[in-house]
Design an enzyme around this catalytic site. Structure first.
Site, PDB file in Angstrom:
ATOM      1  N   ASN A 121      -8.139  -4.374  -1.067  1.00  0.00           N
ATOM      2  CA  ASN A 121      -8.636  -4.264   0.303  1.00  0.00           C
ATOM      3  C   ASN A 121      -8.039  -2.991   0.886  1.00  0.00           C
ATOM      4  O   ASN A 121      -6.874  -2.967   1.274  1.00  0.00           O
ATOM      5  CB  ASN A 121      -8.195  -5.508   1.094  1.00  0.00           C
ATOM      6  CG  ASN A 121      -8.511  -5.393   2.573  1.00  0.00           C
ATOM      7  OD1 ASN A 121      -9.242  -4.497   2.998  1.00  0.00           O
ATOM      8  ND2 ASN A 121      -7.962  -6.310   3.360  1.00  0.00           N
ATOM      9  N   TRP A 122      -8.863  -1.949   0.921  1.00  0.00           N
ATOM     10  CA  TRP A 122      -8.331  -0.645   1.349  1.00  0.00           C
ATOM     11  C   TRP A 122      -8.117  -0.565   2.857  1.00  0.00           C
ATOM     12  O   TRP A 122      -7.524   0.393   3.346  1.00  0.00           O
ATOM     13  CB  TRP A 122      -9.288   0.477   0.925  1.00  0.00           C
ATOM     14  CG  TRP A 122      -9.408   0.670  -0.549  1.00  0.00           C
ATOM     15  CD1 TRP A 122      -8.742  -0.009  -1.534  1.00  0.00           C
ATOM     16  CD2 TRP A 122     -10.241   1.624  -1.213  1.00  0.00           C
ATOM     17  NE1 TRP A 122      -9.110   0.463  -2.767  1.00  0.00           N
ATOM     18  CE2 TRP A 122     -10.039   1.468  -2.600  1.00  0.00           C
ATOM     19  CE3 TRP A 122     -11.146   2.602  -0.778  1.00  0.00           C
ATOM     20  CZ2 TRP A 122     -10.708   2.241  -3.552  1.00  0.00           C
ATOM     21  CZ3 TRP A 122     -11.825   3.366  -1.714  1.00  0.00           C
ATOM     22  CH2 TRP A 122     -11.596   3.193  -3.094  1.00  0.00           C
ATOM     23  N   LYS A 123      -8.669  -1.521   3.598  1.00  0.00           N
ATOM     24  CA  LYS A 123      -8.577  -1.493   5.072  1.00  0.00           C
ATOM     25  C   LYS A 123      -9.094  -0.144   5.582  1.00  0.00           C
ATOM     26  O   LYS A 123     -10.025   0.402   4.992  1.00  0.00           O
ATOM     27  CB  LYS A 123      -7.145  -1.806   5.523  1.00  0.00           C
ATOM     28  CG  LYS A 123      -6.643  -3.090   4.865  1.00  0.00           C
ATOM     29  CD  LYS A 123      -5.360  -3.620   5.428  1.00  0.00           C
ATOM     30  CE  LYS A 123      -4.968  -4.876   4.655  1.00  0.00           C
ATOM     31  NZ  LYS A 123      -3.788  -5.540   5.212  1.00  0.00           N
ATOM     32  N   HIS A 155     -10.592 -12.161   7.429  1.00  0.00           N
ATOM     33  CA  HIS A 155      -9.270 -11.568   7.210  1.00  0.00           C
ATOM     34  C   HIS A 155      -8.422 -11.725   8.472  1.00  0.00           C
ATOM     35  O   HIS A 155      -8.929 -11.654   9.590  1.00  0.00           O
ATOM     36  CB  HIS A 155      -9.412 -10.084   6.847  1.00  0.00           C
ATOM     37  CG  HIS A 155      -8.118  -9.501   6.386  1.00  0.00           C
ATOM     38  ND1 HIS A 155      -7.157  -9.064   7.270  1.00  0.00           N
ATOM     39  CD2 HIS A 155      -7.602  -9.328   5.151  1.00  0.00           C
ATOM     40  CE1 HIS A 155      -6.112  -8.638   6.582  1.00  0.00           C
ATOM     41  NE2 HIS A 155      -6.360  -8.784   5.299  1.00  0.00           N
ATOM     42  N   GLU A 160      -6.511  -9.813  10.008  1.00  0.00           N
ATOM     43  CA  GLU A 160      -6.565  -8.735  10.999  1.00  0.00           C
ATOM     44  C   GLU A 160      -7.795  -8.884  11.883  1.00  0.00           C
ATOM     45  O   GLU A 160      -7.780  -8.502  13.055  1.00  0.00           O
ATOM     46  CB  GLU A 160      -6.530  -7.371  10.280  1.00  0.00           C
ATOM     47  CG  GLU A 160      -5.127  -7.082   9.764  1.00  0.00           C
ATOM     48  CD  GLU A 160      -5.062  -6.327   8.458  1.00  0.00           C
ATOM     49  OE1 GLU A 160      -6.056  -5.678   8.078  1.00  0.00           O
ATOM     50  OE2 GLU A 160      -4.007  -6.400   7.797  1.00  0.00           O
ATOM     51  N   GLU A 201      -4.030 -16.136   2.481  1.00  0.00           N
ATOM     52  CA  GLU A 201      -3.255 -14.999   2.963  1.00  0.00           C
ATOM     53  C   GLU A 201      -2.401 -15.429   4.150  1.00  0.00           C
ATOM     54  O   GLU A 201      -2.867 -15.384   5.301  1.00  0.00           O
ATOM     55  CB  GLU A 201      -4.195 -13.862   3.387  1.00  0.00           C
ATOM     56  CG  GLU A 201      -5.029 -13.306   2.249  1.00  0.00           C
ATOM     57  CD  GLU A 201      -5.269 -11.820   2.427  1.00  0.00           C
ATOM     58  OE1 GLU A 201      -5.069 -11.089   1.447  1.00  0.00           O
ATOM     59  OE2 GLU A 201      -5.618 -11.382   3.520  1.00  0.00           O
ATOM     60  N   GLY A 211       1.297  -7.212   4.771  1.00  0.00           N
ATOM     61  CA  GLY A 211       1.825  -5.911   5.167  1.00  0.00           C
ATOM     62  C   GLY A 211       3.280  -5.938   5.607  1.00  0.00           C
ATOM     63  O   GLY A 211       3.774  -4.979   6.195  1.00  0.00           O
ATOM     64  N   SER A 226       1.522  -8.915   0.588  1.00  0.00           N
ATOM     65  CA  SER A 226       2.654  -8.207  -0.020  1.00  0.00           C
ATOM     66  C   SER A 226       2.751  -8.419  -1.533  1.00  0.00           C
ATOM     67  O   SER A 226       3.851  -8.529  -2.077  1.00  0.00           O
ATOM     68  CB  SER A 226       3.966  -8.587   0.675  1.00  0.00           C
ATOM     69  OG  SER A 226       3.920  -8.210   2.036  1.00  0.00           O
TER      70      SER A 226
HETATM   71  P1  PGA Z   1      -0.873  -6.413   1.862  1.00  0.00           P
HETATM   72  O1  PGA Z   1      -2.294  -6.869   2.495  1.00  0.00           O
HETATM   73  O2  PGA Z   1      -1.035  -6.501   0.356  1.00  0.00           O
HETATM   74  O3  PGA Z   1      -0.682  -5.003   2.336  1.00  0.00           O
HETATM   75  O4  PGA Z   1       0.156  -7.346   2.376  1.00  0.00           O
HETATM   76  C1  PGA Z   1      -3.040  -7.917   1.940  1.00  0.00           C
HETATM   77  C2  PGA Z   1      -4.313  -8.089   2.725  1.00  0.00           C
HETATM   78  O5  PGA Z   1      -4.308  -7.858   3.936  1.00  0.00           O
HETATM   79  O6  PGA Z   1      -5.376  -8.449   2.162  1.00  0.00           O
END
Ligand code: PGA
Length: 259
Positions: free
Chosen positions: A9-11, A98, A100, A172, A178, A217
């Site tokens: 997931n490159w965001k 997600h 976010e 998640e 993150g 993470s």
């Molecule tokens: P992260 O993000 O690996 O940077 O913790 C995972 C995600 O948001 O899918």
């Protein structure tokens, strides 16, 4: 036997040149090694890079995914893209729900909106990667399993059991995304087993074919322990998916699942 899936997931990261470089390096790592038959790999770039990344993936076993869609098929929805538009790019997956999008961005998507998106994605012939996960406060107050049950059930309202085997769920925990603090393998297994039991109640035995990814993470040095857990079928990778070396390290860790 569930084939492990590792999705990046490159965001909202990278630019066009670095996206192309990253895809080239991932493809050569995945396609040359004896990985591609044993581990499925996907990359989910920002929407504006779906077409160039699709071009860069041509001839590779690496799949394409989007990070979001809007649930309507067309109309006056400035700035949004539909599931059909994503399908036209050749993508297979769409990340939905997600954390976010649930907790950080704009109007905060709720479970009803996420469910509409899950249905739109399936109607377009794509596979949702439905993300669920508790906040730190919810974990600390002992609500983790209830939150997971609620988000999973609400996300799958109206989703037929036919072809349900291709659904992908991502556990998640919000506190692990993150932050550098991944769930322990035991915490992940407990959540994944709970999700699979809930899935069995919703869709029957086909739940045993559904892949449940862990995200939060994941790094090359903790991936194998997480993936070794019985109900952890791969990972949804954020930060560590932006460098070919770390992403490929995680892909290789998924070989612990593949016999
Ligand atoms: P992260 O993000 O690996 O940077 O913790 C995972 C995600 O948001 O899918």
């Amino acid at each position: 036997m569930r084939r492990p899936l590792v999705a990046g997931n490159w965001k909202m990261n990278l630019n066009l040149a670095s996206a192309r470089d990253l895809v080239a390096a991932i493809c050569s790592g995945v396609d040359q090694a004896a990985i591609k038959d044993r581990v499925e790999v996907a990359v989910c770039p920002p929407a504006i890079y779906l077409y160039p990344v699709a071009d860069a993936l041509r001839g590779s076993s690496v799949c394409l995914g989007a990070q979001n869609i809007f649930h309507e098929r067309s109309g006056a929805f400035t700035g949004e893209i539909s599931a059909d538009m994503v399908a036209e790019t050749g993508a297979r997956y769409v990340i939905l729900g997600h954390s976010e999008r649930r907790h950080t961005i704009g109007h905060h998507e709720d479970d009803r909106m996420i469910n509409l998106k899950v249905r739109a994605v399936r109607a377009a012939g794509l596979t949702p990667i439905l993300c669920v996960g508790e906040t730190l406060a919810e974990r600390q107050s002992g609500q983790t399993l209830d939150v997971l049950t609620f988000q999973l059930t609400a996300g799958l309202v109206g989703v037929s059991v036919a072809h349900a085997a291709d659904l992908v769920i991502a556990y998640e925990p919000v506190w692990a995304i993150g932050t550098g603090h991944n769930a322990t393998p035991e915490q992940a297994q407990e959540a994944h087993a709970h999700l699979r039991a809930n899935l069995r109640a919703l869709i029957g035995r086909v739940a045993d074919d559904v892949r449940i990814l862990y995200g939060g993470s994941v790094k090359p040095d903790n991936a194998a322990e997480l993936f070794r857990q019985r109900d952890v079928d791969g990972g949804l990778i954020g930060g560590a998916s932006l460098k070919a070396e770390s992403f490929l390290g995680i892909v290789r860790a998924a070989l612990v699942k593949a016999t």
